[in-house]
Write an enzyme that holds these catalytic residues in place. Structure first.
Site, PDB file in Angstrom:
ATOM      1  CB  ALA A 164      -4.823  12.655   6.367  1.00 12.51           C
ATOM      2  CG  ASN A 175      -4.850   8.608  -3.179  1.00 10.98           C
ATOM      3  OD1 ASN A 175      -3.831   8.050  -3.562  1.00 10.98           O
ATOM      4  ND2 ASN A 175      -4.937   9.183  -1.992  1.00 10.98           N
ATOM      5  CG  HIS A 224      -0.635   7.051  -0.956  1.00 11.74           C
ATOM      6  ND1 HIS A 224      -1.853   7.181  -1.582  1.00 11.74           N
ATOM      7  CD2 HIS A 224      -0.878   6.379   0.197  1.00 11.74           C
ATOM      8  CE1 HIS A 224      -2.797   6.625  -0.833  1.00 11.74           C
ATOM      9  NE2 HIS A 224      -2.228   6.113   0.250  1.00 11.74           N
ATOM     10  CG  HIS A 267      -4.950   2.116   5.695  1.00 16.08           C
ATOM     11  ND1 HIS A 267      -6.277   2.122   6.008  1.00 16.08           N
ATOM     12  CD2 HIS A 267      -4.830   2.859   4.563  1.00 16.08           C
ATOM     13  CE1 HIS A 267      -6.931   2.833   5.121  1.00 16.08           C
ATOM     14  NE2 HIS A 267      -6.083   3.290   4.234  1.00 16.08           N
ATOM     15  CE  LYS A 269      -7.747   2.078  -0.613  1.00 18.02           C
ATOM     16  NZ  LYS A 269      -6.693   3.048  -0.371  1.00 18.02           N
ATOM     17  NE  ARG A 292       0.843  11.916  -1.998  1.00 18.25           N
ATOM     18  CZ  ARG A 292      -0.169  11.460  -1.275  1.00 18.25           C
ATOM     19  NH1 ARG A 292      -1.158  10.781  -1.838  1.00 18.25           N
ATOM     20  NH2 ARG A 292      -0.215  11.675   0.019  1.00 18.25           N
ATOM     21  CG  ASP A 351      -1.599   4.744   4.085  1.00 21.81           C
ATOM     22  OD1 ASP A 351      -1.634   5.195   2.921  1.00 21.81           O
ATOM     23  OD2 ASP A 351      -2.382   5.102   4.974  1.00 21.81           O
ATOM     24  CG  HIS A 390      -1.865   1.157   1.277  1.00 25.97           C
ATOM     25  ND1 HIS A 390      -3.204   1.001   1.561  1.00 25.97           N
ATOM     26  CD2 HIS A 390      -1.696   2.494   1.075  1.00 25.97           C
ATOM     27  CE1 HIS A 390      -3.815   2.172   1.531  1.00 25.97           C
ATOM     28  NE2 HIS A 390      -2.909   3.106   1.243  1.00 25.97           N
TER      29      HIS A 390
HETATM   30  C1  NCD Z   1      -3.416   8.997   2.208  1.00 20.92           C
HETATM   31  C2  NCD Z   1      -2.933  10.039   1.191  1.00 20.92           C
HETATM   32  O1  NCD Z   1      -2.379  11.062   1.606  1.00 20.92           O
HETATM   33  O2  NCD Z   1      -3.073   9.803  -0.012  1.00 20.92           O
HETATM   34  N1  NCD Z   1      -3.511   9.597   3.498  1.00 20.92           N
HETATM   35  C3  NCD Z   1      -3.502   8.969   4.698  1.00 20.92           C
HETATM   36  O3  NCD Z   1      -3.667   9.635   5.711  1.00 20.92           O
HETATM   37  N2  NCD Z   1      -3.296   7.678   4.791  1.00 20.92           N
HETATM   38  C4  NCD Z   1      -4.712   8.414   1.741  1.00 20.92           C
HETATM   39  C5  NCD Z   1      -5.145   7.176   2.489  1.00 20.92           C
HETATM   40  O4  NCD Z   1      -4.590   6.098   2.314  1.00 20.92           O
HETATM   41  O5  NCD Z   1      -6.067   7.293   3.294  1.00 20.92           O
HETATM   42 ZN    ZN Z   2      -3.195   5.059   1.645  1.00 25.45          ZN
END
Ligand code: NCD
Ligand code: ZN
Length: 336
Positions: A256, A40, A14, A168, A95, A16, A240, A12
């Site tokens: 977040a 996302n 990110h 998560h 997802k 970007r 995450d 998992h």
């Molecule tokens: C994630 C993000 O910033 O893309 N943020 C997070 O707090 N985990 C999105 C997610 O997995 O919820």
């Molecule tokens: Zn995430």
């Protein structure tokens, strides 16, 4: 003491896009063999063309590293079986985000009406495409994940052939749900093994530890630690790791996400050496994912870590990592 890990995976992640991708991509591709890449972006990855071009950009950012980005689409209940069949070979999972629940999830699902979701989820079951879920309701922030367990149950019972990954997880209720349904699996992050809400907001507010789902109670953390340390076969490491620029974290209206990619293996090694075994760490960071995601090919990579102090940088470009400035016990000393 030297520890060797084979083909670690981050299930998992990110990464970007654009400048941020060029900073954070190599920090994962260097030490991991592969990662599930979350969709996302703005706009979310929801077409075959979008998915393929994002994969190209990731591979370019990760230069010559041996690393497979396992691509995902952003779930939409309008995906048809014909569309999914046409994109199946290019993706590893889909997802699902509840609408508006976290960063860039505005186009997600609201209502969780089984009849509305059924055509897409039936097609995913038939095509053997796993479903990754951000499991939070829009209730009180500390209760959101526990409340979502009834939705996991609805999904698990209505779609028994669908592999459902509770992403998560942060609560003992989610850990219990794992045992109840054969087709439920889970990822656990690095930060949720270490922090509780106290670390985020019990003293001075710590924006770099603010994430969704919010860190919970000590007993929740203990339940996560238990299944991670025993190498529970339904549980995988998914960092995450979610980078945001410093100004978006240290601001009024903090984004977040906790950025952990460059410290994950070092911290996990120290934790498993202390409380478990390297074999269980190997299960948690690679073998379990290999068994659960039977549709992935994993490049060979060997990571050696040694008991050698590593001072976490204050920043990677404009992103502040977890444990910035602190000393870790293990360093990565060799990658083959
Ligand atoms: C994630 C993000 O910033 O893309 N943020 C997070 O707090 N985990 C999105 C997610 O997995 O919820
Ligand atoms: Zn995430």
């Amino acid at each position: 003491m030297s520890i060797t890990l084979n083909s670690p995976l981050d299930m998992h992640l990110h990464l970007r896009d654009e400048e941020m991708l060029s900073v954070v991509g190599p920090l994962s591709s260097e030490s991991f063999s592969g990662a599930i890449i979350m969709p996302n972006l703005v706009p979310p990855v929801s077409t075959k063309e979008g998915l393929l071009s994002y994969k190209e950009r990731i591979l370019k950012a990760c230069k010559n590293d041996t690393f497979t980005p396992y691509m995902t689409l952003f779930f939409k209940p309008t995906y048809t079986k014909a569309f999914l069949a046409s994109v199946k070979d290019e993706l590893t999972a889909i997802k699902l985000y509840p609408a508006g629940i976290t960063t860039n999830s505005e186009g997600g699902v609201s209502g969780f009406d089984v009849d509305e979701l059924r055509p897409t989820l039936d097609a995913m079951s038939e095509l053997e495409i796993p479903l990754c879920v951000h499991g939070e309701t829009n209730g009180f922030v500390m209760d959101r994940e526990a409340e979502f367990v009834s939705i996991y149950e609805m999904l698990a019972t209505n779609f028994p052939k669908l592999k459902i990954i509770m992403e998560h997880i942060t609560t003992k209720e989610s850990v219990a749900a794992l045992e109840k349904f054969d087709n439920l699996y889970a990822t656990i992050t690095l930060h949720h093994l270490f922090i509780t809400l106290d670390d985020v907001a019990g003293g001075m507010l710590q924006p770099h530890l603010f994430c969704k789902p919010i860190a919970k109670r000590p007993e929740d953390r203990d339940a996560l630690r238990k299944v991670a340390l025993e190498g529970h076969p339904k549980v995988m490491f998914g960092s995450d790791s979610a980078p945001h620029p410093q100004h978006a974290k240290e601001s009024c209206g903090c984004a977040a996400g906790v950025f952990t990619a460059p410290i994950a293996l070092q911290v996990l090694t120290e934790f498993f050496v202390k409380y478990s075994t390297v074999e269980k760490l190997q299960d948690f960071v690679s073998n379990n994912a290999r068994n659960i995601y039977s549709n992935i090919e994993i490049p060979n990579k060997t990571i050696t870590l040694e008991e050698k102090e590593f001072t976490v940088p204050q920043k990677y470009a404009d992103v502040v990592p977890m444990y910035a400035g602190e000393k870790l016990k293990y360093s990565i000393t060799e990658i083959n």
